[in-house]
Enzyme design. Sequence first.
Site, PDB file in Angstrom:
ATOM      1  CG  ASP A 131      -8.999   0.287   6.054  1.00 33.20           C
ATOM      2  OD1 ASP A 131      -8.940  -0.021   4.587  1.00 33.20           O
ATOM      3  OD2 ASP A 131      -7.580   0.485   6.890  1.00 33.20           O
ATOM      4  CE  LYS A 136      -3.349  -2.448   2.569  1.00 34.10           C
ATOM      5  NZ  LYS A 136      -4.611  -2.406   4.059  1.00 34.10           N
ATOM      6  CD  GLN A 159      -2.794  -3.997   6.732  1.00 37.60           C
ATOM      7  OE1 GLN A 159      -3.153  -3.731   6.251  1.00 37.60           O
ATOM      8  NE2 GLN A 159      -3.657  -5.459   6.560  1.00 37.60           N
TER       9      GLN A 159
HETATM   10  N1  GUN Z   1      -6.694  -6.853   6.871  1.00 31.49           N
HETATM   11  C1  GUN Z   1      -6.482  -7.356   5.975  1.00 31.49           C
HETATM   12  N2  GUN Z   1      -8.103  -6.252   5.004  1.00 31.49           N
HETATM   13  C2  GUN Z   1      -7.524  -4.988   5.536  1.00 31.49           C
HETATM   14  C3  GUN Z   1      -7.971  -3.850   4.568  1.00 31.49           C
HETATM   15  O1  GUN Z   1      -8.713  -3.519   3.896  1.00 31.49           O
HETATM   16  N3  GUN Z   1      -7.536  -3.096   5.705  1.00 31.49           N
HETATM   17  C4  GUN Z   1      -7.074  -3.075   6.824  1.00 31.49           C
HETATM   18  N4  GUN Z   1      -6.769  -1.929   7.708  1.00 31.49           N
HETATM   19  N5  GUN Z   1      -6.497  -3.574   8.074  1.00 31.49           N
HETATM   20  C5  GUN Z   1      -6.838  -4.640   7.230  1.00 31.49           C
END
Ligand code: GUN
Length: 279
Positions: free
Chosen positions: A118, A51, A95
Amino acid sequence: MAILDGKALAKKIRASIKKEVDSLKKESIIPGLAFILVGDNPASQVYVNMKTKACEEVGIYSINHRMPSEISERELIEVIKMLNDNPMVDGILVQLPLPKHLNEEKIIETIDYRKDVDGFHPYNMGRLARGNPLFISCTPYGIMKLLNEYSIDVKGRDVVVVGAGNITGKPMALMLTNSGATVQICHIYTQNLKEKTKRADIVISAVGKPNLITEDMVKEGAVVVDVGISRVKDRVVGDVDFEGVSKKASYITPVPGGVGPMTIAMLLYNTLQSVKFRK
Ligand code: GUN
């Protein structure tokens, strides 16, 4: 059978985001996204790195907060509040999963919903449930964009979503419902999964269990979207037995190269949206 090429669409979306970011820069506006990674979960590290790299490529400024797994809830909340108050930060991403001693709900609710790129905050989930979304979770959002790109209209179609998680399954079902699909969510307690998936025009699987969806479970001509990511030996595989299911599906997403790149593209998209909402 045709491939739903998420990798190609994600590339297109990133290019258009880059253009917009470039023009914002002419107004001296630089979009900023803050990542919080707690502990040393290897998969989470890989995702945050991917990311971060994606941000760099489109010109979004990123800030990385890496914290030890022992961090206290109070300390983590302080960091989030600091980012909430920082005008350079347009998006905040914590995350997941978090270490067990941290209350995930409390952490997510600490994020300013206006920076919740998110779409995990209850305010944003609630807005989606009401059919008036602000930020939408990146994975289901990316799937809707991908279906749209291939002119797959969900209105009036029977859709089975396998997996009822907060990140994909639940917001996916809401988005589909908002678009006029008839949605059934299946999960770990579902009896006779095959009976349900076999009737569906569209099957979306977000479980993380290799070979969960096999050829005998889908009807001829169905659209199959695979959100699963599992490591089997040295290979990354989805929930769908691609070889078998692709014989019957009209459209199918590959793993890798299907939903994954779309998730990241939509994160960049949401960050840009956040800048626009703020202006
Ligand atoms: N863990 C698994 N998928 C995601 C996501 O799309 N965003 C975040 N912040 N954590 C995750």
